[in-house]
Enzyme design. Structure first.
Site, short mmCIF file in Angstrom:
data_model
loop_
_atom_site.label_atom_id
_atom_site.label_comp_id
_atom_site.label_asym_id
_atom_site.label_seq_id
_atom_site.Cartn_x
_atom_site.Cartn_y
_atom_site.Cartn_z
CG ASP A 44 -2.17 -5.69 12.10
OD1 ASP A 44 -2.52 -5.52 10.93
OD2 ASP A 44 -2.80 -5.25 13.08
CG ASP A 45 -0.88 -3.20 8.40
OD1 ASP A 45 -1.88 -3.83 8.01
OD2 ASP A 45 -0.91 -2.00 8.75
CB CYS A 80 -6.91 -4.94 9.56
SG CYS A 80 -5.38 -4.02 9.55
CG ASP A 314 -3.63 -8.14 8.72
OD1 ASP A 314 -2.54 -7.69 8.30
OD2 ASP A 314 -4.29 -7.55 9.60
CG ASN A 315 -3.24 -5.68 5.27
OD1 ASN A 315 -4.21 -5.69 6.01
ND2 ASN A 315 -2.21 -4.87 5.48
#
Ligand SMILES: *[C@@H]1O[C@H](CO)[C@@H](O)[C@H](O)[C@H]1NC(C)=O
Ligand SMILES: *[C@@H]1O[C@H](CO)[C@@H](O)[C@H](O)[C@H]1NC(C)=O
Ligand SMILES: *[C@@H]1O[C@H](CO)[C@@H](O)[C@H](O)[C@H]1NC(C)=O
Ligand SMILES: *[C@@H]1O[C@H](CO)[C@@H](O)[C@H](O)[C@H]1NC(C)=O
Ligand SMILES: *[C@@H]1O[C@H](CO)[C@@H](O)[C@H](O)[C@H]1NC(C)=O
Ligand SMILES: *[C@@H]1O[C@H](CO)[C@@H](O)[C@H](O)[C@H]1NC(C)=O
Length: 485
Positions: A44-45, A80, A314-315
């Site tokens: 995540d991130d 997200c 996701d990013n």
């Protein structure tokens, strides 16, 4: 498709015999054994631009160095829920309609559950006979009463451990196969990254060579609140957030939102973004342990040779770039570029690839690996030719990045911006996001020239054209994107 009628026992029996017979002809064993297992680690991130991969040394050597490291993994939306919805559906945001992280914005809402989930890749893998496993953060609005509660298990998943809401490390609720399970603050029992690993271990105990499986392990790391495991809380004590070319630089020529940043950032913001940087890396050390342990378990069970392992995020993320304290949501390289590594059967180890691979490409890739039919109306392209056939011609050279700026959220730190629809106050309360931060960008990379064309909602346009005559294109593109002169 004839699934409404139960086949008679007799038919099933004959089918089984036929399959076994075919299997014997093909390779002397069960046909199922031919199809690969797939394990997908999704963080995540996790950025690339700030060295987000650096702490993950075991993952790099066991997965990247034994397979392909992709230098050009991109997401088509740097937030997200929109990005995760793209990963699952294989569609751009304007097609799956999960525009932002809220229910009204299409995150895990009834439109998603009725039109996208039933055709997302897990349902196709399951129809292909895969046993499917999910553990961790799903979509930001998952599990709340308005989005169907913990009873809602997205179709296609056999073993389901879904986090209710957004990433946290302690004090959360899970849907375990549709039943609420609450967790507290005890490291041994509750640290979410480790719990995902324990559920994965339990699942793997039941897996054999005779039956293909798909696992998705979706960690809270390295998202806020950036809580490391106790054994890692003092690592990297002498590191700070990298002072990249755009770190703490006033950007007069960027779009409206970027121009609002306070530059140079106040010292306490510099300090807090350095703290965030260290804690992000610390949380990733638990992910690195998880990847190693899952891989070891596959090896011990003799399953590793027939398993593809994918690793991505996701990013991306920024910490101080153009004076923006800490977040994603921006069209620049630091927020749209993500780590991507793949290892598996038929992949020549030790490759570094410049191919552009997008978040919408995972779904068609998994479907092709499972032997399923890729739906015609999805936007992504399968990366299988790049993985197993050494294809060097570009899979794609043009893609879209889109973001729908959030607004009208109650932001305690931003009273002065109330009438201007500001949202998302970070660090020293430059209120970072707004309706104006709505944009679409077309990025094209070819051997001759590259460009990035972005149109903002407020009719500002950013256009960069880069001519070049050598193939060192992505490095060139990356610099131009970050400085965007
Ligand atoms: C969840 O469901 C799967 C599939 O039915 C089952 O094998 C597994 O044991 C269940 N997990 C838990 C914790 O009940
Ligand atoms: C950080 O501290 C360690 C141990 O004192 C030292 O070995 C390392 O060189 C230091 N790194 C930096 C970047 O200063
Ligand atoms: C901020 O930090 C810099 C560099 O450490 C220092 O020179 C400056 O005096 C500090 N400013 C304030 C207001 O503390
Ligand atoms: C891909 O390249 C490697 C090394 O150059 C080679 O060993 C392998 O056989 C190739 N695979 C295919 C499918 O062509
Ligand atoms: C999310 O998108 C929806 C639909 O466009 C919009 O109504 C809502 O205000 C958005 N949420 C935020 C926080 O901007
Ligand atoms: C949005 O953009 C317009 C035009 O650039 C600008 O006038 C306005 O102040 C910006 N901010 C908001 C919050 O609308």
């Amino acid at each position: 498709m004839g699934l409404d009628r139960e086949p008679t026992l007799q038919v099933v029996h004959h089918l089984e015999l036929l399959l076994i017979f075919l299997g014997l002809i093909l390779n002397g064993s069960n046909v199922n054994a031919q199809r690969p297992n797939i394990v997908f680690f999704l963080t995540d991130d996790q950025d690339v631009a700030l060295g987000g991969q650096t702490p993950m040394t075991k993952t790099k050597s066991l997965l990247g160095d034994k397979g392909i490291i992709f230098n050009n993994g991109f997401v088509t939306s740097p937030l997200c829920c929109p990005s995760r919805s793209s990963i699952l559906s294989g569609r751009y945001v304007h097609n799956h309609k999960g525009f932002n992280n809220s229910l009204e914005g299409g995150c895990s809402d009834s439109h998603w559950q009725q039109t996208q989930e039933p055709t997302a890749f897990p349902t196709i893998l399951k129809a292909q006979g895969y046993t499917t496993f999910y553990a961790g953060k799903y979509l930001n609005q998952y599990g709340f009463p308005n989005s169907g509660g913990v009873e809602h298990i997205p179709p296609g998943w056999d073993w389901w451990t879904g986090l209710v809401g957004n990433s946290v490390y302690y004090g959360y609720s899970l849907s375990v196969n549709g039943t609420l399970e609450k967790h507290g603050n005890n490291y041994e029992k509750d640290y979410l990254t480790d719990l995902i690993y324990r559920h994965a271990t339990e699942f793997l105990r039941f897996q054999t060579k005779d039956h293909p499986f798909f696992m998705m392990l979706s960690t809270p790391a390295c998202h806020a609140p950036f809580t490391p495991a106790p054994q890692y809380q003092n690592n990297y004590a002498n590191l700070s957030a990298p002072r990249t070319a755009s770190y703490n630089i006033k950007a007069e020529d960027k779009h409206w939102l970027i121009r609002q940043a306070i530059v140079p950032m106040p010292n306490d913001t510099v300090k807090s973004s350095d703290d965030i940087f260290r804690n992000r890396w610390r949380t990733l050390l638990s992910v690195d342990d998880m990847v190693e342990s899952v891989l070891m378990q596959l090896q011990v069970k003799g399953l590793l040779d027939n398993t593809y392992l994918f690793f991505s995020s996701d990013n991306g993320f920024h910490l101080g770039q153009f004076g923006l304290p800490s977040d994603k949501r921006q069209l620049y390289d630091f927020d749209i570029r993500v780590p991507l590594m793949v290892r598996g059967p038929g992949i020549t180890p030790g490759q570094v690839s410049e191919q552009i691979i997008l978040n919408i490409d995972f779904s068609p890739t998994f479907i092709e690996l499972s032997g399923g039919q890729i739906p015609e109306d999805i936007d992504g392209i399968s990366m299988v030719p790049v993985l197993t056939k050494n294809t060097s011609t570009p899979l794609q050279n043009t893609f879209l990045v889109e973001h729908y700026g959030e607004y009208e959220m109650a932001i305690p730190g931003c009273p002065q911006y109330k009438d201007q629809y500001m949202a998302n106050c970070n660090g020293h309360c430059v209120c970072e996001d707004s309706r104006n931060n709505t944009y679409g960008c077309v990025i094209q990379v070819t051997d001759v020239s590259s460009f990035k064309y972005c149109k903002m909602e407020d009719s500002e346009v950013i256009f960069v054209l880069v001519f070049r005559c050598n193939l060192n294109k992505i490095i060139y593109l990356q610099n131009s994107l970050e400085l965007l002169k």
